[in-house]
Design an enzyme around this catalytic site. Structure first.
Site, PDB file in Angstrom:
ATOM      1  N   ARG A   1       0.838  -1.217   0.000  1.00  0.00           N
ATOM      2  CA  ARG A   1       0.000   0.000   0.000  1.00  0.00           C
ATOM      3  C   ARG A   1       0.866   1.258   0.000  1.00  0.00           C
ATOM      4  NH1 ARG A   1      -3.912   3.010   3.730  1.00  0.00           N
ATOM      5  NH2 ARG A   1      -5.802   3.289   2.506  1.00  0.00           N
TER       6      ARG A   1
ATOM      7  N   ILE B   1      -7.976   7.600  -1.194  1.00  0.00           N
ATOM      8  CA  ILE B   1      -7.876   6.147  -1.276  1.00  0.00           C
ATOM      9  C   ILE B   1      -8.632   5.633  -0.045  1.00  0.00           C
ATOM     10  CG2 ILE B   1      -5.570   6.420  -0.263  1.00  0.00           C
ATOM     11  CD1 ILE B   1      -4.674   3.864  -1.378  1.00  0.00           C
ATOM     12  N   SER B   2      -9.534   4.672  -0.223  1.00  0.00           N
ATOM     13  CA  SER B   2     -10.398   4.227   0.877  1.00  0.00           C
ATOM     14  C   SER B   2      -9.594   3.554   1.983  1.00  0.00           C
ATOM     15  CB  SER B   2     -11.423   3.207   0.358  1.00  0.00           C
ATOM     16  OG  SER B   2     -12.127   3.715  -0.729  1.00  0.00           O
ATOM     17  N   ALA B   3     -10.213   3.495   3.175  1.00  0.00           N
ATOM     18  CA  ALA B   3      -9.612   2.757   4.283  1.00  0.00           C
ATOM     19  C   ALA B   3      -9.540   1.272   3.913  1.00  0.00           C
ATOM     20  CB  ALA B   3     -10.451   2.935   5.539  1.00  0.00           C
TER      21      ALA B   3
ATOM     22  N   PHE C   1     -18.160   7.674   0.276  1.00  0.00           N
ATOM     23  CA  PHE C   1     -17.188   7.797  -0.818  1.00  0.00           C
ATOM     24  C   PHE C   1     -17.286   9.172  -1.474  1.00  0.00           C
ATOM     25  CE2 PHE C   1     -17.181   3.289  -0.254  1.00  0.00           C
ATOM     26  CZ  PHE C   1     -16.014   2.816  -0.824  1.00  0.00           C
TER      27      PHE C   1
END
Ligand code: SAH
Length: 221
Positions: A38, A64-66, A210
């Protein structure tokens, strides 16, 4: 920033936490999180935070999502090697890299409306060995019929409703996994499965927040 951080060890710890908190159940999804670095998909100044379970800024007001949210989406997608996937919202390319690990890089098409993010995502993917993922600059709310059919369409930006163009190119029992809601940050994760008669079976999952999907069949720019 991030110099001196033991990223592989951090990655293992993140996966352990996601398993213990119940987000990661599927062995293949777990293997994907262990395989994809990541830290290669976040901005240099955020590298030391790469393995915290939080969304991170990637520029142009996007995130960028969790990892826990991505884990939920990947588990819902129930992907098998060789299945064909369309991702909407390339961003950093991290989610696309996990998809590439699960189904093979040649089976992943990812769309991004922001050209500079698309270029960044493409170079991040290439740097970790996934140059064969196809990154398309364009409006994902209109789908990408050129590479249809797909077994799964997965969106990482939220739309008011499922765009019609996502349902047609799905091979039954193809899945759509997408944040859907009447306000951009207030959505639920919808999992829609295409039946053989062409209709969609819709299931509403976890609440989520989102960034908006901006496009002809989504939110106006
Ligand atoms: N999956 C990404 C997160 C992306 S954030 C990652 O792993 O980093 C959502 C992305 O969707 C943003 O980059 C935004 O520019 C993009 N986006 C928004 N509307 C879009 C549309 N209509 N078509 C394609 N991309 C879109």
């Amino acid at each position: 920033m991030g110099r001196g951080v033991d990223f592989p060890a951090e990655r293992v710890r993140m996966v352990d936490r996601l398993v213990r908190s119940g987000y990661l159940k599927d062995a293949a999804v777990r293997a994907a999180f262990l395989a994809v670095p990541r830290e290669a998909f976040v901005r240099p100044e955020d590298r030391s935070a790469a393995y915290q379970d939080v969304p991170l800024p990637i520029g142009s007001g996007q995130t960028i999502s969790a990892p826990s949210m991505i884990a939920i989406m990947l588990e819902e997608a129930r992907l098998k090697p060789g299945e064909r996937v369309l991702e909407i919202g390339t961003g950093s390319g991290y989610h696309a890299a996990l998809l590439a690990f699960l189904v093979g890089p040649r089976n992943v098409v990812t769309m991004e409306r922001n050209r500079s993010l698309a270029e960044w995502g493409r170079s991040n993917l290439a740097a970790v060995g996934f140059a064969d993922v196809t990154v398309v600059v364009g409006d994902g709310s209109l789908g990408h019929p050129d590479r249809a059919p797909y077994d799964c369409i997965i969106a990482t930006a939220g739309a008011p409703r499922i765009p019609g163009a996502w349902s047609d190119p799905l091979t039954p029992p193809g899945r759509i996994v997408a944040p859907i809601g009447s306000s951009p940050p207030g959505q639920v994760l919808v999992v829609a499965t295409r039946r053989s008669d062409g209709t969609l079976e819709i299931r509403e999952g976890t609440p989520c927040a989102f960034v908006p999907l901006v496009g002809a069949q989504a939110w106006p720019a």
